[in-house]
Design a protein around this motif. Structure first.
Motif, mmCIF file in Angstrom:
data_model
loop_
_atom_site.group_PDB
_atom_site.id
_atom_site.type_symbol
_atom_site.label_atom_id
_atom_site.label_comp_id
_atom_site.label_asym_id
_atom_site.label_seq_id
_atom_site.Cartn_x
_atom_site.Cartn_y
_atom_site.Cartn_z
ATOM 1 N N LEU A 41 0.841 -1.209 0.000
ATOM 2 C CA LEU A 41 0.000 0.000 0.000
ATOM 3 C C LEU A 41 0.878 1.263 0.000
ATOM 4 C CD1 LEU A 41 -3.038 0.893 0.066
ATOM 5 C CD2 LEU A 41 -2.767 1.141 2.536
ATOM 6 N N ASN A 42 1.664 1.430 -1.075
ATOM 7 C CA ASN A 42 2.471 2.639 -1.193
ATOM 8 C C ASN A 42 1.599 3.789 -1.685
ATOM 9 O OD1 ASN A 42 4.478 4.583 -1.623
ATOM 10 N ND2 ASN A 42 4.829 3.834 -3.705
ATOM 11 N N LEU A 43 1.569 4.883 -0.926
ATOM 12 C CA LEU A 43 0.714 6.026 -1.257
ATOM 13 C C LEU A 43 1.521 7.251 -1.677
ATOM 14 C CD1 LEU A 43 -1.668 5.454 1.762
ATOM 15 C CD2 LEU A 43 -2.262 5.106 -0.642
ATOM 16 N N GLY A 44 2.840 7.059 -1.906
ATOM 17 C CA GLY A 44 3.702 8.181 -2.285
ATOM 18 C C GLY A 44 3.874 8.308 -3.782
ATOM 19 N N ILE A 61 -7.524 3.861 -0.514
ATOM 20 C CA ILE A 61 -7.543 4.549 0.778
ATOM 21 C C ILE A 61 -8.671 5.570 0.828
ATOM 22 C CG2 ILE A 61 -5.977 6.523 0.428
ATOM 23 C CD1 ILE A 61 -5.631 4.168 3.378
ATOM 24 N N ALA A 62 -8.951 6.218 -0.312
ATOM 25 C CA ALA A 62 -10.060 7.174 -0.374
ATOM 26 C C ALA A 62 -11.388 6.447 -0.190
ATOM 27 C CB ALA A 62 -10.040 7.916 -1.709
ATOM 28 N N ASN A 63 -11.509 5.276 -0.790
ATOM 29 C CA ASN A 63 -12.730 4.482 -0.674
ATOM 30 C C ASN A 63 -12.986 4.069 0.772
ATOM 31 O OD1 ASN A 63 -14.984 2.908 -1.790
ATOM 32 N ND2 ASN A 63 -13.746 1.133 -1.234
ATOM 33 N N VAL A 64 -11.934 3.655 1.460
ATOM 34 C CA VAL A 64 -12.049 3.281 2.873
ATOM 35 C C VAL A 64 -12.457 4.493 3.707
ATOM 36 C CG1 VAL A 64 -10.603 2.752 4.868
ATOM 37 C CG2 VAL A 64 -10.559 1.258 2.898
ATOM 38 N N ALA A 65 -11.916 5.665 3.331
ATOM 39 C CA ALA A 65 -12.240 6.891 4.066
ATOM 40 C C ALA A 65 -13.625 7.427 3.721
ATOM 41 C CB ALA A 65 -11.190 7.958 3.770
ATOM 42 N N GLY A 66 -14.225 6.904 2.659
ATOM 43 C CA GLY A 66 -15.579 7.309 2.286
ATOM 44 C C GLY A 66 -15.645 8.589 1.483
ATOM 45 N N VAL A 67 -14.551 8.893 0.759
ATOM 46 C CA VAL A 67 -14.541 10.086 -0.094
ATOM 47 C C VAL A 67 -14.056 9.688 -1.490
ATOM 48 C CG1 VAL A 67 -14.108 11.684 1.814
ATOM 49 C CG2 VAL A 67 -12.167 10.757 0.529
ATOM 50 N N PRO A 68 -14.482 10.426 -2.538
ATOM 51 C CA PRO A 68 -13.894 10.185 -3.859
ATOM 52 C C PRO A 68 -12.419 10.571 -3.850
ATOM 53 C CG PRO A 68 -15.348 12.101 -3.892
ATOM 54 C CD PRO A 68 -15.517 11.469 -2.558
ATOM 55 N N MET A 262 3.551 5.961 3.778
ATOM 56 C CA MET A 262 2.255 5.834 4.437
ATOM 57 C C MET A 262 1.576 7.194 4.423
ATOM 58 S SD MET A 262 4.612 3.651 5.966
ATOM 59 C CE MET A 262 5.256 4.522 7.403
ATOM 60 N N VAL A 263 0.273 7.205 4.683
ATOM 61 C CA VAL A 263 -0.466 8.462 4.841
ATOM 62 C C VAL A 263 -1.146 8.479 6.208
ATOM 63 C CG1 VAL A 263 -2.544 9.730 4.107
ATOM 64 C CG2 VAL A 263 -0.856 9.011 2.412
ATOM 65 N N THR A 264 -1.043 9.609 6.884
ATOM 66 C CA THR A 264 -1.781 9.857 8.120
ATOM 67 C C THR A 264 -2.714 11.025 7.862
ATOM 68 O OG1 THR A 264 0.042 9.064 9.508
ATOM 69 C CG2 THR A 264 -1.590 10.507 10.550
ATOM 70 N N GLY A 265 -4.013 10.819 8.085
ATOM 71 C CA GLY A 265 -4.953 11.880 7.762
ATOM 72 C C GLY A 265 -6.314 11.648 8.381
ATOM 73 N N GLY A 266 -7.281 12.464 7.936
ATOM 74 C CA GLY A 266 -8.613 12.328 8.493
ATOM 75 C C GLY A 266 -9.658 13.112 7.721
ATOM 76 N N ILE A 267 -10.918 12.846 8.074
ATOM 77 C CA ILE A 267 -12.095 13.459 7.446
ATOM 78 C C ILE A 267 -13.041 13.909 8.528
ATOM 79 C CG2 ILE A 267 -14.060 13.096 5.880
ATOM 80 C CD1 ILE A 267 -11.407 10.492 5.886
ATOM 81 N N LEU A 268 -13.428 15.165 8.479
ATOM 82 C CA LEU A 268 -14.457 15.680 9.389
ATOM 83 C C LEU A 268 -15.813 15.248 8.868
ATOM 84 C CD1 LEU A 268 -13.025 19.288 9.761
ATOM 85 C CD2 LEU A 268 -12.993 17.520 11.529
ATOM 86 N N LYS A 269 -16.597 14.623 9.733
ATOM 87 C CA LYS A 269 -17.915 14.131 9.302
ATOM 88 C C LYS A 269 -18.980 15.210 9.380
ATOM 89 C CE LYS A 269 -16.918 9.448 10.920
ATOM 90 N NZ LYS A 269 -17.341 8.391 11.847
#
Length: 269
Positions: A41-44, A61-68, A262-269
């Protein structure tokens, strides 16, 4: 920090952040399509991996996070101390303009819902800061240069000035990065930290066999967050070493130029 899996994607999350208002994650190497040194899972984007593999991994990773995937915003980091606010004006730009705005940025801050902000790392320190009252999220890339430049503190100041955040309300998570044991540095790096006002005895020890100094970037960033006004009890440290856990993480120091991110991030619901 807790490990969990979604759609076979291996992720970590902090316990300090409320799950109801924020979906956040720090990715592992598990669940992607990259091969060889970049498995899987290389995201770079600029890691030397097959760009099509990275594209697929980012879509996963976007799909898992629930965003396009077009709502996944990761800056082009340059180990500097520049922060950027992802606001409505930015979101209305075209792709080329967005790319220009995100060049040379090492910390993103947003209060926009349903977009994912994140930073890439492979030994450097990823930091998430969340304001549960103002509903603001920041994702920070703090390598040793960014740590010296106190990018985490500058991010807190930006959140305070732009969004009215109170540092005492902020929650922070320091995600997996290289451990002190594995982060051996030269004297020029030690001097740079000292010139920046760090007490080396607070963040480093000298190996008696090699004579080399080992720095604790997690502790350095915790101290920086404390100095910025975030209470110690509001800071969670993963204590997971990217170098020492090849089954979980990429490591630039371990893998040299053939390292994924790796990516570290988040989504405000």
């Amino acid at each position: 920090m807790e490990y969990f899996s979604l759609n076979n994607i291996g992720l970590f999350r902090f316990s300090i952040f409320p799950q109801s208002d924020l979906f956040h994650f720090s990715s592992s190497i598990k669940g992607g399509v990259s091969t060889g040194a970049y498995s899987s899972l290389n995201l770079g984007l600029y890691s030397g991996d097959n760009p099509e593999h990275v594209k697929e991994n980012r879509e996963r990773i976007a799909n898992v996070a629930g965003v396009p995937v077009e709502n996944l915003y990761i800056p082009c980091q340059t180990h500097d101390d520049k922060t950027f606010i992802v606001d409505e004006q930015f979101l209305n730009l075209n792709d080329e303009e967005k790319e220009k705005k995100l060049y040379g940025i090492d910390a993103l801050i947003t209060d926009r819902k349903n977009i994912c902000i994140g930073v890439t790392t492979a030994d450097c320190v990823p930091v998430l800061i969340y304001d549960p009252h103002k509903e603001v999220l920041a994702a920070i890339h703090a390598g040793w240069k960014g740590t010296v430049a106190r990018i985490a503190e500058k991010t807190v100041i930006r959140m305070t000035e732009h969004f009215g955040s109170n540092p005492k309300d902020l929650l922070a998570g320091i995600a997996p990065c290289i451990s002190q044991e594995r982060f051996e540095v030269g004297e020029e790096v030690v001097e740079t930290f000292q010139e920046a006002g760090f007490q080396i005895e607070d963040i480093g020890y000298r190996n008696t066999e090699t004579g080399k100094m080992h720095l604790n970037l997690q502790q350095a960033n915790k101290l920086i967050l404390n100095d910025a006004g975030i209470p110690a009890q509001n800071i969670e440290i993963a204590n997971l070493c990217t170098y020492s856990n090849p089954q979980l993480f990429f490591s630039a120091r371990r893998q040299t130029i053939h390292s994924g991110r790796m990516v570290t991030g988040g989504i405000l619901k």
